[in-house]
Write an enzyme that holds these catalytic residues in place. Structure first.
Site: not given
Ligand code: GLA
Length: 381
Positions: A34-36, A121-122, A125, A170, A219
């Site tokens: 959550h820094t991006d 699943a984070g 994808s 991502d 989010y």
């Molecule tokens: C998701 C978002 C990313 C990032 C992460 C948390 O994957 O797509 O941009 O913010 O959550 O770090």
């Protein structure tokens, strides 16, 4: 059998020989969550799991999309793009829309995709899909766009057609990663430094199998809370543009004026940025214990201050850090479900898998653990 084989077989059955086949990977993130979107630092890597995509051009302006694993298909016209009520096509349609808005002329095409990346699943994808299509069309139609441009327009596709105001981690990880390296990405100037990762540790993901129902609303809400913090602090320090520019001292000096929730969110982000910098230094000096401790602290921050964890993630992370050979464990990605990421000493892999069984039993799930290795970014096969 290779992971692209089912996609190729299905493509050939339906359309004949593909003109372009790409592999687009998912990602892990070691630290920097959550820094991006706050223009800070992250430390992700593409992994050896992803999406395979086969395409062939058409002479008209129609697109045919076939999601093999979902067994879904969609046809339409490139001149009439709009978000679709189903979710899966929007990652693709959003990319088509962005390319056309950037002035690129696209012809029609047929596409089949599938792969071995767990959905939801984070492991990103969504970015794998967006970046895969952007990359494939760049090849198919010789658009001449560089990877950075492809990453930016893939991110914009997610903002507009999917409705998630994601950062750029991502997409950058999926497109730019290098094998056996982690990518220290500065999300403000988008410069990347590649840190070798062939040390005697293994990356394991433990999948809570919890659907990330809250992931999107939560989010976007966190994003808004960070912006609220910046807006307030700008009254006192007009030179700041994001939480990246804010020091703990400045935040603390205005604590009384800031909503307590917004304060907690901002503090987490500022501290997490500091942790990424410290983690890179630890990696460089091969102090993996220090690296792991920073991962554990990151989890505490995400769970208690940023509040994007869930009971299942907490149980899995807590159980992991108590096992011998585990250097660090934390929730990964947006949160509210998905996976934990665990750094495990080589030689302890089996003990780790066995040791996690009671924690999975505690959350009422059968164990689902993926071993991952840092791989290269999106590529033509
Ligand atoms: C998701 C978002 C990313 C990032 C992460 C948390 O994957 O797509 O941009 O913010 O959550 O770090």
């Amino acid at each position: 059998m290779q992971f692209q084989d089912p996609v190729l077989a299905s493509f050939r059955r339906q359309f004949g020989e593909p003109a372009v086949v790409v592999r687009s990977p998912g990602r892990v993130n070691l630290i920097g969550e959550h820094t991006d979107y706050n223009y800070g630092f992250v430390l992700p890597a593409a992994v050896d799991r992803g999406i395979a995509m086969a395409l062939r051009p058409r002479s008209d302006r129609r697109y045919v999309l076939h999601a093999l694993d979902l067994d879904r298909r969609l046809e339409g016209d490139l001149g009439e793009l709009a978000p679709h009520p189903e979710r899966w096509p929007n990652y693709l349609l959003g990319v088509l829309d962005q390319l056309q808005k950037a002035g690129q002329f696209l012809g029609g095409f047929e596409l089949v995709y599938g792969g071995d990346l767990p959905i939801g699943a984070g492991m990103s994808s969504s970015a794998a899909l967006e970046c895969g299509l952007a990359f494939a069309l760049n090849e198919l139609y010789g658009l001449g766009l560089d990877r950075l441009t492809l990453a930016k327009l893939s991110q914009a596709a997610e903002h507009t057609f999917v409705g998630v105001k994601c950062g750029i981690m991502d997409q950058m990880a999926s497109l730019m990663s290098q094998k056996d390296h982690l990518m220290m990405l500065d999300c403000r100037d988008l410069s990347c430094r590649f840190v070798p990762f062939h040390s005697p540790v293994k990356i394991f993901l433990c999948d809570t199998q919890v659907g990330r129902a809250l992931a999107e609303s939560g989010y976007n809400q966190r994003h808004g809370e960070c912006e609220a913090g910046v807006a307030l602090l700008r009254k006192y320090a007009p030179e700041i543009h994001s939480l990246r520019d804010v020091s703990l001292e400045l935040l603390h000096a205005h604590r009384a004026e800031i909503d307590p929730i917004v304060y907690r969110r901002c503090r987490y982000v500022i501290e997490e940025n500091l942790r990424v910098i410290a983690a890179c230094a630890a990696l460089q000096s091969e102090d993996l214990s220090a690296f792991g401790r920073l991962m554990n602290q990151s989890h505490q921050g995400l769970s208690k201050a940023y509040e994007v964890s869930c009971p299942e993630l907490d149980v899995l992370a807590e159980a992991a850090v108590a096992l011998p050979g585990v250097l660090g464990a934390r929730m990964m990605g947006a949160g509210f479900g998905g996976c934990t990421i665990n750094l495990v000493q080589a030689g302890q892999e089996e003990a780790f898998i066995a040791g996690m069984a009671p924690a999975f039993a505690k959350i009422g799930k059968s164990p689902k653990i993926h071993a991952c290795a840092p791989s290269c970014g999106t590529e033509r096969l």
